[in-house]
Design an enzyme around this catalytic site. Structure first.
Site, PDB file in Angstrom:
ATOM      1  CD  GLU A 324     -20.969 -31.686  67.929  1.00  0.00           C
ATOM      2  OE1 GLU A 324     -21.882 -32.182  67.239  1.00  0.00           O
ATOM      3  OE2 GLU A 324     -19.761 -31.962  67.747  1.00  0.00           O
ATOM      4  CD  GLU A 325     -24.071 -25.915  71.239  1.00  0.00           C
ATOM      5  OE1 GLU A 325     -24.672 -25.228  70.390  1.00  0.00           O
ATOM      6  OE2 GLU A 325     -24.646 -26.773  71.930  1.00  0.00           O
TER       7      GLU A 325
END
Length: 471
Positions: A324-325
């Site tokens: 996600e990052e």
């Protein structure tokens, strides 16, 4: 005492009181007005700012924003420290400057006759024009007349436009009404309402139209693809910072700083960061897993397993957060300067004495140490699954904003230890001025939808990883 004597006495008394109280009034309202010499002697410049998602915000515990970082650069040029003076209502910025509560309003303001009557302006930092914010027409149903965009200011006839009273947008709409005889209605909203909030309100259908500077509007293009920003309603206008009329030395030094080549370059970089990249930075997709070989999530799986074990996490959860990052891009750098696989801010990594955030192992080590710190931060949340949601949201925007959402939950009789429909709900609302300016909050504006969706994405992807990838 007869009437004649009383009148004579009052004629003597009023000037005497004026002589007595005018110096007191001066000291009360104007004693803190300073010029450049005073600022350098005291070693601090007071910069007036207001929370909004472009100019001043706190992200992952770090103050930032176009105006904030530009003002920092100016203070370094002066060789002084910077104190932020928060004007909660943007309409309070210029009165705060006039009465000596701050030294500079570091906000790109349109220069208007009404404003120049009370403050002085720097050389322009930029130029812009005002545009109408409207929803793109939806396809017409069969038999319906197809809706269309308004293509000129004249087509605002009979329409209602929502703006802040006292803003340059309000002044421009008044000109259209009075000088061009366009019969439009102006709905005024409180000064605490940001332009970004009004743009969102148009996108969601809460209001029909608002007005914004073109660069502010364009910064929201990818966030609200259903909006149109093409209709211009004003000529090109200069944008500048404001200083007090009794601070000519400061105004002169500010203009010298603005004329420097390094300042112009720095402002271009900041403009790209906050107007061009903040909302267009690469979107994260909800892909199930990235795999070149069966049973693998990424080339960093062994590192992820090792460091997940140190904090008691399922390694697939840590992998989901990492995807996600950064989508497993070790060289990723966000609009805000978050770096590497776990998108750490340099200040966060500095707490753990880690400097090379592009090194995968160093980045994961710093990221997992920060997660361990967040575990301690949220030890008051008794349920482990719920605590994880608080931790994930905090990793995204910093624990301060989540604590603010807790405080709002308490104020509005919700449970501060539950996530769904409680703290999550008020974190979403922290993008609205009514909530981020509430007396129980401390950390200002937060685009709360992002950490809420961030948390959902990580948990949904983790669920897919559990089904597809062995522990």
């Amino acid at each position: 005492m007869n009437i004649r004597t009383l009148i004579h006495f009052l004629k003597w008394l009023v000037p005497a009181l004026a002589l007595l109280y005018l110096p007191l009034a001066y000291l009360l309202f104007f004693q803190n007005i300073r010029d450049l010499d005073d600022i350098k002697i005291q070693g601090r410049a007071r910069i007036i700012l207001s929370y909004d998602p472009i100019n001043y915000l706190i992200y992952r515990g770090t103050p930032m924003g176009f105006s904030y970082e530009a003002a920092e650069h100016f203070c370094r040029y002066l060789g002084v420290d910077m104190d932020v003076v928060l004007a909660e209502d943007i309409n309070q910025q210029l009165p705060a400057l006039k009465y000596g509560k701050g030294d500079i309003v570091a906000h790109n303001l349109t220069i208007t006759p009404q404003r120049t009557a009370i403050v002085s302006f720097s050389s322009p930092l930029d130029y812009t024009e005002q545009v109408l914010i409207q929803r793109k027409p939806r396809p017409a149903a069969k038999g319906e007349r197809a809706p269309r965009l308004l293509l000129s200011a004249e087509e605002l006839e009979g329409k209602t436009v929502s703006v802040r009273r006292g803003s340059a947008y309000y002044s421009q709409l008044l000109k259209l009404k009075n000088n061009q005889a366009i019969a439009l209605s102006i709905e005024t909203v409180p000064g605490v309402t940001s332009t970004s909030q009004l743009i969102r309100d148009v996108a969601t259908g809460a209001i029909d139209y608002t007005v914004a500077d073109r660069d502010i509007a364009e910064a929201h293009r990818t966030l609200y693809p259903n909006l149109d920003f093409t209709t211009t309603i004003s000529p090109r206008q200069p944008l500048a910072w404001a200083v007090g009329k009794r601070s000519p030395q400061l105004e002169s030094e500010l203009n010298k700083w603005l004329s420097r080549a390094d300042t112009k370059l720095h402002l271009r970089i900041l403009h790209a960061k906050y107007y061009d990249r903040q909302y267009t930075f690469r979107r994260r997709t909800l892909r199930a897993f990235h795999s070149e070989k069966a049973g693998m999530i990424s080339v960093y799986d062994n590192l992820i397993r090792s460091y997940a074990a140190k904090i008691g996490w399922d390694w697939r959860m840590l992998a989901s957060l990492m995807y996600e990052e950064s989508q497993f891009d070790a060289n990723a750098v966000s609009w805000a300067g978050a770096t590497g696989l776990m998108q750490l801010m340099p200040a966060t990594a500095g707490m753990f004495k880690i400097t090379n955030l592009f090194d995968p192992e160093s980045n994961i080590r710093a990221g997992t140490r920060y997660l361990k710190m967040l575990h301690k931060e949220w030890k008051d949340i008794p349920d482990p699954e719920t605590r994880l949601k608080f931790i994930l949201a905090s990793y995204n925007v910093g624990p301060g904003h989540v604590r603010d959402a807790q405080a709002l939950a308490v104020k509005f009789k919700k449970d501060p230890h539950l996530w769904e429909d409680n703290v999550e709900h008020y974190l979403r609302l922290k993008s609205k001025s009514k909530y981020y300016r509430d007396k129980v909050t401390r950390y200002g504006y937060c685009n709360g939808i992002m950490p809420v969706e961030y948390t959902k994405n990580i948990l949904a992807r983790y669920n897919l990883y559990q089904q597809a990838i062995p522990l």
